[in-house]
Design an enzyme around this catalytic site. Sequence first.
Site, PDB file in Angstrom:
ATOM      1  N   ARG A 114       0.854  -1.194   0.000  1.00  0.00           N
ATOM      2  CA  ARG A 114       0.000   0.000   0.000  1.00  0.00           C
ATOM      3  C   ARG A 114       0.891   1.247   0.000  1.00  0.00           C
ATOM      4  O   ARG A 114       1.692   1.444   0.909  1.00  0.00           O
ATOM      5  CB  ARG A 114      -0.937  -0.012   1.210  1.00  0.00           C
ATOM      6  CG  ARG A 114      -1.895  -1.206   1.161  1.00  0.00           C
ATOM      7  CD  ARG A 114      -2.844  -1.243   2.340  1.00  0.00           C
ATOM      8  NE  ARG A 114      -3.815  -0.150   2.299  1.00  0.00           N
ATOM      9  CZ  ARG A 114      -4.705   0.077   3.265  1.00  0.00           C
ATOM     10  NH1 ARG A 114      -4.731  -0.692   4.343  1.00  0.00           N
ATOM     11  NH2 ARG A 114      -5.564   1.068   3.158  1.00  0.00           N
ATOM     12  N   ASP A 137     -15.539   3.895   0.084  1.00  0.00           N
ATOM     13  CA  ASP A 137     -15.817   2.680   0.872  1.00  0.00           C
ATOM     14  C   ASP A 137     -17.280   2.266   0.753  1.00  0.00           C
ATOM     15  O   ASP A 137     -17.601   1.103   0.510  1.00  0.00           O
ATOM     16  CB  ASP A 137     -15.457   2.892   2.354  1.00  0.00           C
ATOM     17  CG  ASP A 137     -13.947   2.910   2.566  1.00  0.00           C
ATOM     18  OD1 ASP A 137     -13.214   2.652   1.589  1.00  0.00           O
ATOM     19  OD2 ASP A 137     -13.502   3.178   3.695  1.00  0.00           O
ATOM     20  N   GLN A 195      -5.436   9.981   3.014  1.00  0.00           N
ATOM     21  CA  GLN A 195      -4.767   9.718   4.297  1.00  0.00           C
ATOM     22  C   GLN A 195      -3.392  10.381   4.389  1.00  0.00           C
ATOM     23  O   GLN A 195      -2.917  10.667   5.479  1.00  0.00           O
ATOM     24  CB  GLN A 195      -4.631   8.209   4.542  1.00  0.00           C
ATOM     25  CG  GLN A 195      -5.943   7.565   4.959  1.00  0.00           C
ATOM     26  CD  GLN A 195      -5.784   6.096   5.314  1.00  0.00           C
ATOM     27  OE1 GLN A 195      -4.670   5.591   5.456  1.00  0.00           O
ATOM     28  NE2 GLN A 195      -6.891   5.412   5.457  1.00  0.00           N
TER      29      GLN A 195
END
Length: 428
Positions: free
Chosen positions: A124, A314, A172
Amino acid sequence: MESLTLQPVSQINGEVNLPGSKSVSNRALLLAALAQGTTRLTNLLDSDDIRHMLNALKQLGVNYQLSTDKTVCEVEGLGSAFNASQALELYLGNAGTAMRPLAAALCLSQGEFVLTGEPRMKERPIGHLVDALRTAGADVTYLENENYPPLKITGTGLYGGEVEIDGSISSQFLTAFLMAAPLATADTVIRIKGDLVSKPYIDITLHIMAQFGVTVENRDYQEFFIPAGQTYQGAGDFLVEGDASSASYFLAAAAIKGGEVKVTGIGKKSIQGDVQFAHALEMMGAEIEWGDNYVIARRGELKAVDMDFNHIPDAAMTIAVAALFAEGTTSIRNVYNWRVKETDRLAAMATELRKVGAKVEEGNDYITIVPPTQLQHATIDTYDDHRMAMCFSLVALSDTPVTINDPKCTSKTFPDYFDKLAELSQPA
């Protein structure tokens, strides 16, 4: 591998009090640790990702008391950045909400830290954050592959100044830098390069920073100004909102096979963008009712939608499975960042939807879904991704059973999801 077969459900009815939000829980825990004074967090999420954050904070010398049911946590803030007299290795599983913010916060600290996690975490990306941190004076080294964890951080402080962050892959990175910036030695200006994805998650970050007494000037999401010399202040009693992404499964279930379902812990005043999921369901034909602290969904004749879901990636996964019950072709657009989540969610979603009989087109940043006339009983692979397991549970709302491999992967955000679903389900 363990699997769970869900039998067909004839109707969904009832009420669900949502577990705490993962996004809010981990942000609030970190800021409570850096703050001056005590913060008492209630409705904290009890799940793997939160446990990784709590374990890391303990290693970093933060004292906290956790209730027996792990949903109340009293944190004694350090009133400063972390300091470690010896080198520490922090294992963060696959928790992006722990890895990214801690990477930034540890640059402010004194000490030497290694941040690592499970194999998927090493796939990631974190390069955009590391580039920005290095610009602000951080000493960060990649221990295996360039641009990916594990990382070695030698805490030297951050001097702030002008920094550019690429916002096109994950919000993020910006969240992590924003939370560290008030403790930098000089004022910080963060400029956004590319299109900022998942903007509502930045709103969550700014809202929580404000609750801990810090100001940020948001210049239309293109630039953020953070004055130096600020200190986080303990937030006293801090209620963690219910997880809006987790609400999506129950609201969708009601839209498909209600009855009605009432979810409590989120509502029209929620700070989470994923509550917008209810509007998407409404556009598909469900009946939605809003309260300050609840959302109710009732069944409707569902029609396909063609929408940009960049702001709620999401919850958009739940729409992909709800599309199996909608008339027409559903298109979910602008979700490239599905590819860098717990798994490559675009590839995974396309593969598993085809198993139940859907006709699927998978593009670089979109997916289109044509439902079959009859869903097929399939065994769904979940790719160690909590959301894949929860999404595909909805297939049982047809007259076909569904088998979910590795159902315990929901422990990342919602350990008792299948029990909650069973409580609402009336077997066919």
